[in-house]
Structure formats: structure tokens, C-alpha cells
Design a protein around this motif. Structure first.
Motif, PDB file in Angstrom:
ATOM      1  N   TRP A 454       0.838  -1.187   0.000  1.00  0.00           N
ATOM      2  CA  TRP A 454       0.000   0.000   0.000  1.00  0.00           C
ATOM      3  C   TRP A 454       0.879   1.246   0.000  1.00  0.00           C
ATOM      4  N   GLY A 455       0.401   2.290  -0.664  1.00  0.00           N
ATOM      5  CA  GLY A 455       1.118   3.557  -0.658  1.00  0.00           C
ATOM      6  C   GLY A 455       1.080   4.206  -2.025  1.00  0.00           C
ATOM      7  N   PHE A 456       1.685   5.377  -2.105  1.00  0.00           N
ATOM      8  CA  PHE A 456       1.690   6.100  -3.367  1.00  0.00           C
ATOM      9  C   PHE A 456       2.378   5.261  -4.437  1.00  0.00           C
ATOM     10  N   ASN A 457       1.727   5.096  -5.572  1.00  0.00           N
ATOM     11  CA  ASN A 457       2.238   4.301  -6.675  1.00  0.00           C
ATOM     12  C   ASN A 457       2.047   5.110  -7.945  1.00  0.00           C
ATOM     13  N   SER A 458       3.141   5.571  -8.518  1.00  0.00           N
ATOM     14  CA  SER A 458       3.061   6.439  -9.697  1.00  0.00           C
ATOM     15  C   SER A 458       2.326   5.774 -10.844  1.00  0.00           C
ATOM     16  N   GLN A 461      -1.449   5.785 -10.102  1.00  0.00           N
ATOM     17  CA  GLN A 461      -2.036   7.118 -10.256  1.00  0.00           C
ATOM     18  C   GLN A 461      -2.117   7.521 -11.724  1.00  0.00           C
ATOM     19  N   TRP A 462      -1.087   7.211 -12.473  1.00  0.00           N
ATOM     20  CA  TRP A 462      -1.031   7.561 -13.896  1.00  0.00           C
ATOM     21  C   TRP A 462      -2.154   6.871 -14.671  1.00  0.00           C
ATOM     22  N   LEU A 463      -2.268   5.564 -14.491  1.00  0.00           N
ATOM     23  CA  LEU A 463      -3.252   4.821 -15.262  1.00  0.00           C
ATOM     24  C   LEU A 463      -4.675   5.144 -14.820  1.00  0.00           C
ATOM     25  N   ALA A 464      -4.866   5.326 -13.506  1.00  0.00           N
ATOM     26  CA  ALA A 464      -6.196   5.724 -13.038  1.00  0.00           C
ATOM     27  C   ALA A 464      -6.577   7.083 -13.596  1.00  0.00           C
ATOM     28  N   ASP A 465      -5.613   7.976 -13.683  1.00  0.00           N
ATOM     29  CA  ASP A 465      -5.883   9.312 -14.228  1.00  0.00           C
ATOM     30  C   ASP A 465      -6.277   9.251 -15.697  1.00  0.00           C
ATOM     31  N   ARG A 466      -5.809   8.214 -16.398  1.00  0.00           N
ATOM     32  CA  ARG A 466      -6.144   8.060 -17.816  1.00  0.00           C
ATOM     33  C   ARG A 466      -7.453   7.301 -18.017  1.00  0.00           C
ATOM     34  N   GLY A 467      -8.101   6.900 -16.907  1.00  0.00           N
ATOM     35  CA  GLY A 467      -9.413   6.283 -17.015  1.00  0.00           C
ATOM     36  C   GLY A 467      -9.462   4.790 -16.780  1.00  0.00           C
ATOM     37  N   TYR A 468      -8.373   4.192 -16.299  1.00  0.00           N
ATOM     38  CA  TYR A 468      -8.326   2.754 -16.088  1.00  0.00           C
ATOM     39  C   TYR A 468      -8.442   2.407 -14.607  1.00  0.00           C
ATOM     40  N   ALA A 469      -9.069   1.274 -14.320  1.00  0.00           N
ATOM     41  CA  ALA A 469      -8.888   0.642 -13.024  1.00  0.00           C
ATOM     42  C   ALA A 469      -7.538  -0.054 -13.050  1.00  0.00           C
ATOM     43  N   VAL A 470      -6.822  -0.049 -11.926  1.00  0.00           N
ATOM     44  CA  VAL A 470      -5.485  -0.651 -11.870  1.00  0.00           C
ATOM     45  C   VAL A 470      -5.449  -1.629 -10.710  1.00  0.00           C
ATOM     46  N   LEU A 471      -5.030  -2.863 -10.990  1.00  0.00           N
ATOM     47  CA  LEU A 471      -5.024  -3.919  -9.979  1.00  0.00           C
ATOM     48  C   LEU A 471      -3.644  -4.549  -9.900  1.00  0.00           C
ATOM     49  N   SER A 472      -3.078  -4.587  -8.682  1.00  0.00           N
ATOM     50  CA  SER A 472      -1.822  -5.284  -8.416  1.00  0.00           C
ATOM     51  C   SER A 472      -2.109  -6.409  -7.436  1.00  0.00           C
ATOM     52  N   VAL A 473      -1.615  -7.602  -7.742  1.00  0.00           N
ATOM     53  CA  VAL A 473      -1.962  -8.807  -6.992  1.00  0.00           C
ATOM     54  C   VAL A 473      -0.702  -9.451  -6.430  1.00  0.00           C
ATOM     55  N   ASN A 474      -0.725  -9.768  -5.161  1.00  0.00           N
ATOM     56  CA  ASN A 474       0.351 -10.574  -4.573  1.00  0.00           C
ATOM     57  C   ASN A 474       0.015 -12.045  -4.798  1.00  0.00           C
ATOM     58  N   TYR A 475       0.395 -12.521  -5.981  1.00  0.00           N
ATOM     59  CA  TYR A 475       0.191 -13.908  -6.374  1.00  0.00           C
ATOM     60  C   TYR A 475       1.074 -14.819  -5.516  1.00  0.00           C
ATOM     61  N   ARG A 476       0.801 -16.115  -5.532  1.00  0.00           N
ATOM     62  CA  ARG A 476       1.604 -17.057  -4.740  1.00  0.00           C
ATOM     63  C   ARG A 476       3.078 -16.932  -5.136  1.00  0.00           C
ATOM     64  N   GLY A 477       3.946 -17.058  -4.147  1.00  0.00           N
ATOM     65  CA  GLY A 477       5.368 -16.816  -4.369  1.00  0.00           C
ATOM     66  C   GLY A 477       5.795 -15.451  -3.888  1.00  0.00           C
ATOM     67  N   SER A 478       4.841 -14.516  -3.787  1.00  0.00           N
ATOM     68  CA  SER A 478       5.168 -13.202  -3.225  1.00  0.00           C
ATOM     69  C   SER A 478       5.611 -13.389  -1.775  1.00  0.00           C
ATOM     70  N   THR A 479       6.526 -12.554  -1.338  1.00  0.00           N
ATOM     71  CA  THR A 479       7.107 -12.736  -0.014  1.00  0.00           C
ATOM     72  C   THR A 479       6.397 -11.890   1.037  1.00  0.00           C
ATOM     73  N   GLY A 480       6.527 -12.331   2.294  1.00  0.00           N
ATOM     74  CA  GLY A 480       5.966 -11.601   3.410  1.00  0.00           C
ATOM     75  C   GLY A 480       4.723 -12.219   3.997  1.00  0.00           C
ATOM     76  N   PHE A 481       4.199 -13.275   3.347  1.00  0.00           N
ATOM     77  CA  PHE A 481       2.934 -13.874   3.778  1.00  0.00           C
ATOM     78  C   PHE A 481       3.117 -15.278   4.348  1.00  0.00           C
ATOM     79  N   GLY A 482       4.316 -15.609   4.763  1.00  0.00           N
ATOM     80  CA  GLY A 482       4.566 -16.926   5.320  1.00  0.00           C
ATOM     81  C   GLY A 482       5.134 -17.883   4.296  1.00  0.00           C
ATOM     82  N   LYS A 483       5.741 -18.960   4.811  1.00  0.00           N
ATOM     83  CA  LYS A 483       6.437 -19.886   3.920  1.00  0.00           C
ATOM     84  C   LYS A 483       5.476 -20.717   3.067  1.00  0.00           C
ATOM     85  N   ASN A 484       4.297 -21.016   3.582  1.00  0.00           N
ATOM     86  CA  ASN A 484       3.365 -21.823   2.794  1.00  0.00           C
ATOM     87  C   ASN A 484       2.951 -21.095   1.519  1.00  0.00           C
ATOM     88  N   PHE A 485       2.767 -19.785   1.629  1.00  0.00           N
ATOM     89  CA  PHE A 485       2.399 -18.983   0.460  1.00  0.00           C
ATOM     90  C   PHE A 485       3.560 -18.904  -0.524  1.00  0.00           C
TER      91      PHE A 485
END
Length: 715
Positions: A454-458, A461-485
Motif C-alpha cells: 500500500w502507498g503512493f504508486n506512480s 495514479q497515472w493509469l487511473a488518471d487516464r481512465g483505467y482501473a489498476v489492480l496489483s496482486v500478490n500472487y503465490r510466491g510473493s514474499t511476506g505472507f509466510g512460507k506456505n504462500f
């Protein structure tokens, strides 16, 4: 709150994590955020009538000021700011910011970070050339402005191993000049440049050192992809021929969630992140004399994150855990009042960026999702925070979008912590669902052993300003959510890792957020690979894709690694696949977009740095070549002076101008004209310039061809 002080985590372990476990993560540059002021001295607002589009130059240009740091002796304040368009380090007397002046003189490549030596009069920073990641370590005397290269060697990858207030004139440096795969440890005098070898590397991935500059442990990866932390059999004997014995050994399942996190002041207590016999990595303290192990902090949802550490006592004062947002557990009551006061200053997350040795002055940054970073100087005895500057005052005139934190269920039941930004005004009730479905950009993070936060993400902001919804996903393998993830991604490149992205797209459509026929996928590094997978394995899902420095073949990716990645390769075998056998190569090729080029049916934009040591130019060249043979349209943007990502301001501006026009053609969003965004950039578009409106017309003939080889080597 977050802490980015050099003393939050000892430099030795930080270097180990950044250099060895960096994987395919895109280097983060400089982000920014803003909040509302309250009890502190307040900056003056200069907002004006809201313009239609936020210029790319504001969202992606270099910050006006950033990285505020106070010197350990409390005399100086330093920060980054441009000099003739290039970020350099500026220094001012602590009580007079108006007297700030630049002390470094880089004229070619931005300095992207810095910190103070314990002398209190010297700045230390690292720099490479044209993105080659052959890092050198520099020191600047703030009084004279003299800058010295502490590692004046060719073709080396230098890293700061450790710093200590006990030795203000010296630092420990890791150098791979003797054997490219291994870093020896040197003690370097920052005043003279003289260096002394203190640990010749005999096959270790890294060493762990303490405040006395003693080598305490050696760290390595096992052939099975686990890790082993070793101690000398004879205390203090770590030189050539020394014998080591195992102290802590992990299997591959715990390798990314277990490791040393520094020592207490006595050096007799080792702090350890440990996920063994549990899921998430908790913080433990091990008494090295008695062997007693004590739990310090834990969270069932997230691994231990940042730590706030006293600058001289080395006590851990607070620990963060980041699930959807950062949450802090205070361990030292002496700082509770400070943190509670700082939380009242701005409505945003607090980042402690530096502290004086007497702990009377802190520099603090406030992070929001909808504005620039605001930097303050905190007078601790008087509990008063004084505003210093924002990273970008010119963002004040724009209304920026908020970031939502949905947790999406994968098809097999995993929780995918995600971040969603919607165009301002599209979601009147603020519930994270627009009043009608929108074109959506799925922005995939690199790594994959990294995470979105979470936080300011250029980009959001850029893509939302141009009219898009923007989605970032912590898919499996992303770190910080425990070893099982993390472990759920083993061998799942292009498989379940991609399923998570598709599940997220389907969620966005089902929730009324996204239009099914207007979804783009884009990302850098692993995110670039995910883009190529999206267009080759699920060719009907995405309307278009933007691949930035993404691998097209897992075989050639693993066959062309930087030499200092060699110790990490057992982990890559477990996580990605075995490139050393015929069977392994066949399986890797089966999961490589290059083998499915003929499936591409939607427009593709590729960006690449010619000097990238992690994902080499071969990865882009070979898929572009294969597409040309099959007469499949593609646009290829190449930068001869960049590496793994586009660090140069004008290069970022030019690529984003191309991307914006590309997305608008296929998703229908708004467009800011290219204007002068190609000026000063090294951009070449040797293939497909006419596929994106306005690109071919804006480039000279030589920029529509491959850059000559000698240009690639030049700054």
C-alpha cells in the motif's frame, strides 16, 4: 511506520537479502506520498484549479527533493535533488535548509540512495554505469566536495557489508574482484581508500559481521535449496583454512523465511527471523552463550518486516508486520510517545529514515496513497516535528486516487492480498467498485520473491488518471505472507502463479470493476514474464500486454545469470526448475512463452535495457525475432544505456509515453501527447514503431534501427 535507517537491519544481512535473493525484482526508484498536516509546522498549500490530466513529467520525473537524512553528529541534513536534471546529494546545515548545496557531481546517472558515514562528515553511495549493475562504492567529503571511488576496479560488483559507529572512518566492503562468483570482505578506510582483506571467501554465499567488524557466521545455500548458517569451530578463527560447523540449517521450505537479523549491543544475542515449525517468519533472540531462544514478535498472517533499532544500544524498539498495511508492535515503551505523536502529525504511514547517535533528532517521512512524501525533522526532546519539504510540490494541484486493499480468493483457496486504484470520481461511495465497469490494467510485480504494498504508486495514479482501473496482486510466491504462500509457487511459473492472476481478473469482472474485453497485463522482470505468459497461455483474456525486461525463455534466463548469482542457483532449481538436465530443460521450455509465440493474438509492447545483467537483451531479441518470423506484430523499445529497468528520467518518460499511447489504442483511455518526452532519451524502436500512433513520427531514422554495439557500452 517503517524504518529505512542503516541500523534497522545490519548491513551484512541486508546485503545478503538484496544481492542474493533479489531474483528478478525490478529495482524500485523513488516513490512519493502526501497527507494532511495537523500538530506540526504546516507547509504552505499552492493548489490551483485542477487540470484535466496529470502530466507524466510530474508522476515519473525525478523528485524535487527526496531521501532526507540527518548526519550522526546532528550537524548536517542531506537529501537528493536534481543538478542539471541528474539527482545528486545535497547537504545543508541542520538549522538552515536554505544553505543547501550539492556535494556530489554525477552528470550522467541519478544517484538513487545515500547514507551518512559515522564520521558525520562523509556521504556514502553506490553507482553503476548504464545499468550494468557493476556497482562501485563512493564516499564524498561534504566539506570539500571531494568524491572518492573506494572500489576503483573493473568489472566488479561491490556491496557495503557493514558499517559501525565504533569505526567511523572505516566500512566493510564485499568485493568479487578475485572470483566473480564470490565476495571477499575488505576493511576499507573511507578517508584514504586503503583496504585490508579480512575474510577471503572460500565458497560462501555471504558472511555475517558485527559492530566490531568481526566475522561471526558464514551463510550458504545447500544443494537441496535450503540454507545453512555456520559458525567457526574455533571462536574467532575465520581466516583461510578455518573450519566451520553448522549452527542453523533449514530445508528449502524455510529458506526464504529464515535468516539472521543482527546482534544486540553485546554481540552475544543473535536476532533471527525463523519460520521453522511454523508458517510465518517470527523474530527470535538467541543467546549465543547459553543457547536459549526467545520469541520477540510474531504475526500469524505476515512475516516480520522492518525493525526500529536504537542507534547505539541496538535494542529492537519496534517491529512491523505487513499484511494489507503495515502494523507495528512496540517493544520498547520509551518510544511509544514519540510514535504516537508522529502519528498525529500527518494522516499517513511513518517512515523513520535516520537518527542521530544521541537520538535527539530523527528524519521522518510520511507516506500516503494519494500524495507525495512529506519529510520532517523531529526534535525528540521537545516532541516537535518541523516540516522540511515534499518530494513533489507540483502534485498538490491534482486530486489523486485512493488505493483499496481487497483480498481475493484463488481457485484453490489462497488469500491474494491485492491493491486496487480507481479513477477519481468513478467510485462515488468509496466502496472500491466503480459506478460502471472500466478498462483495467493488471500491473504485475517483479521478483517473484517480492511483494506489492500500500502507498503512493506512480503507475497506479497515472493509469487511473487516464481512465483505467489498476489492480496489483500478490500472487503465490510473493514474499511476506509466510512460507506456505511462498512455497506454493515452487515449479508453478506459468501454472498456478498465472492462475492467481487469471482468478484476480475474473474477480474484477465479477465484481463489476473491469470490462471483460478491455483488460491489459503489464509488468517488469517477473511481471514481464507474466505478461508474455498471459498473451501466450491465455491469449483470449487480455486485450494487450506490456512486457518490461521480462524473460521469454526460462532456459536462457537460467543459462545467462550474473556470476554472483551462482551460489543462489540451488534455490532457483527448487523454485523455478533444473536447467542442468535435458529433462529439466524440456520442462522449463514447456513453461516458456518463447515456445508458444504462435499463440499470441493480441498486441504486445516490449521494453528492454541493453545492459541488463539479470534478464539479458537476448530474452527480448529472441521473442521479437520469433514473432517477426511468424509475421506477428510487436513493438520493441530498446535502451542502449539501461539495465534491469529504466533508471534514467528521460528514458522512463519516453517509455511511458509509448506505453500510454499503446494502451489508449487498445483500451480506449485518455492520452497526453508525446510532446518532448523523447528528447534526451536513448530510445530506439527497431521493430514496430508504426504499430503505436505517433512513435515513428517522433523518432529520427537512426532511432528506428538497432543501436550500434559501441553505443551499448557507452553512457
Amino acid at each position: 511506520m517503517k524504518c529505512f535507517q542503516p541500523d534497522c537491519i545490519p548491513m551484512s544481512f541486508r546485503s545478503m537479502l538484496l544481492v542474493i535473493v533479489a531474483g528478478l525484482a525490478m529495482p524500485h526508484f523513488l516513490s512519493s506520498a502526501e497527507g494532511q498536516t495537523s500538530t506540526a509546522e504546516q507547509p504552505t498549500s499552492n493548489s490551483t484549479e485542477e487540470p484535466t490530466l496529470i502530466p507524466r513529467s510530474i508522476l515519473f520525473g525525478n523528485p524535487q527533493r527526496a531521501n532526507a537524512r540527518v548526519s550522526p553528529n546532528g550537524k548536517w541534513l542531506s537529501f537528493l535533488a536534481p543538478v542539471d536534471g541528474i539527482l545528486n546529494v545535497w547537504v545543508a546545515p541542520i538549522d538552515d535548509l536554505e544553505k543547501a548545496k550539492p556535494v556530489t557531481k554525477d552528470k550522467v546517472r541519478d544517484i538513487r540512495g545515500h547514507y551518512w558515514a559515522y564520521t558525520g562528515d562523509h556521504i556514502i553511495y553506490t553507482q553503476d554505469k548504464a545499468g550494468d549493475e557493476n556497482w562501485h562504492i563512493y564516499v564524498t567529503d561534504v566539506a570539500t566536495g571531494e568524491t572518492k571511488d573506494l572500489t576503483p576496479l573493473d568489472n566488479i560488483h561491490a556491496q557495503v557489508q557493514d558499517v559501525s559507529q565504533k569505526f567511523p572512518n572505516e566500512i566493510l566492503v564485499g568485493l568479487n574482484d578475485r572470483i566473480p562468483q564470490l565476495h571477499d570482505i575488505y576493511r576499507v578506510d573511507i578517508l584514504t581508500g586503503d583496504r585490508e582483506l579480512i575474510q577471503q571467501n572460500e565458497g560462501m554465499a555471504a558472511y555475517v559481521t558485527d559492530d566490531d567488524f568481526d566475522v561471526r557466521f558464514a551463510f550458504n545455500y545447500t544443494p537441496e535449496g535450503g540454507t545453512v548458517l555456520m559458525k567457526p569451530k574455533q571462536a574467532g578463527e575465520t581466516g583461510e583454512g578455518a573450519e566451520w560447523e553448522n549452527f542453523i540449517e533449514t530445508g528449502p521450505e524455510d529458506a526464504m523465511n529464515t535468516g539472521p537479523a543482527g546482534f544486540d549491543k553485546s554481540g552475544n544475542v543473535l536476532y533471527l527471523q525463523d519460520s521453522r515449525k511454523r508458517d510465518t517468519g517470527a523474530l527470535f533472540a538467541i543467546n549465543l552463550e547459553t543457547g536459549d531462544k526467545k520469541l520477540v514478535a510474531e504475526d500469524p498472517r505476515a512475516d516480520v518486516g522492518s525493525m526500529i533499532v536504537h542507534p547505539t544500544e541496538k535494542t529492537i524498539q519496534a517491529v512491523s508486520f505487513n499484511y494489507t498495511r503495515d502494523e507495528w508492535k512496540i517493544l520498547d515503551e520509551s518510544i511509544r510517545a514519540d510514535l504516537e505523536y508522529l502519528e498525529s502529525v500527518e494522516d499517513g504511514e511513518v517512515l523513520i529514515t535516520s537518527r542521530t547517535l544521541d537520538d535527539k533528532l530523527w528524519t521522518v517521512a510520511f507516506l500516503l496513497d494519494d500524495g507525495p512524501i512529506k519529510f520532517y525533522l523531529y526534535d525528540r526532546p521537545n516532541k516537535k516535528a518541523s516540516f522540511l519539504f515534499s518530494s513533489r510540490d507540483d502534485l498538490d494541484q491534482y486530486k489523486l486516487a485512493k488505493m483499496h486493499t481487497p483480498v481475493i480468493k484463488s481457485r484453490d483457496g489462497l488469500n491474494l492480498v491485492s491493491y486496487l486504484t480507481l479513477p477519481v470520481g468513478s467510485d462515488p461511495d468509496g466502496d472500491g467498485v466503480p459506478d460502471k465497469p472500466l478498462p483495467l490494467v493488471l500491473d504485475v510485480h517483479g521478483g517473484p520473491w517480492a511483494r506489492d504494498e500500500w502507498g503512493f504508486n506512480s503507475t497506479h495514479q497515472w493509469l487511473a488518471d487516464r481512465g483505467y482501473a489498476v489492480l496489483s496482486v500478490n500472487y503465490r510466491g510473493s514474499t511476506g505472507f509466510g512460507k506456505n504462500f511462498t512455497n506454493a509457487a515452487n515449479g508453478e511459473w506459468s501454472r498456478k502463479m498465472h492462475d492467481d492472476l487469471i482468478d484476480s481478473v475474473n474477480w474484477a469482472v465479477d465484481e463489476g470493476i473491469a470490462q471483460r474485453d478491455k483488460i491489459a497485463i503489464m509488468g517488469g522482470s517477473y511481471g514481464g514474464y507474466a505478461t508474455l505468459v498471459g498473451l501466450t497461455y491465455t491469449p483470449d483474456v487480455f486485450a494487450c500486454g506490456v512486457d518490461i525486461v521480462g524473460p521469454s525463455s526460462l532456459v536462457t534466463l537460467l543459462q545467462n545469470i550474473p556470476p554472483y548469482w551462482v551460489p543462489f542457483m540451488p534455490v532457483m532449481k527448487v523454485r523455478v526448475g533444473d536447467v542442468e538436465t535435458e529433462e529439466g530443460q524440456a520442462e522449463l521450455l514447456e513453461r516458456s512463452p518463447l515456445t508458444r509465440v504462435d499463440k499470441i493474438a493480441r498486441p504486445l509492447l516490449i521494453g528492454q535495457g541493453a545492459n541488463d545483467p539479470r534478464v539479458t537483451q537476448l530474452e527480448a531479441d529472441q521473442i521479437v525475432g520469433a514473432m517477426k518470423i511468424k509475421h506477428i506484430p510487436v513493438t520493441y523499445v530498446l535502451y542502449p544505456d539501461e539495465g534491469h529497468g529504466f533508471a534514467g528520467e528521460q528514458n522512463r518518460m519516453s517509455f511511458n509515453a509509448v506505453t500510454e499511447a499503446f494502451l489508449a489504442e487498445h483500451l480506449g483511455g485518455e492520452v497526453e501527447p508525446v510532446g518532448d518526452d523523447f528528447e534526451g532519451s536513448s530510445i530506439h524502436v527497431p521493430v514496430g514503431a508504426d504499430e503505436v500512433t505517433g512513435v515513428a513520427e517522433a523518432l529520427s531514422k537512426d532511432r528506428l534501427e538497432m543501436p550500434p554495439k559501441e553505443e551499448k557500452a557507452a553512457e
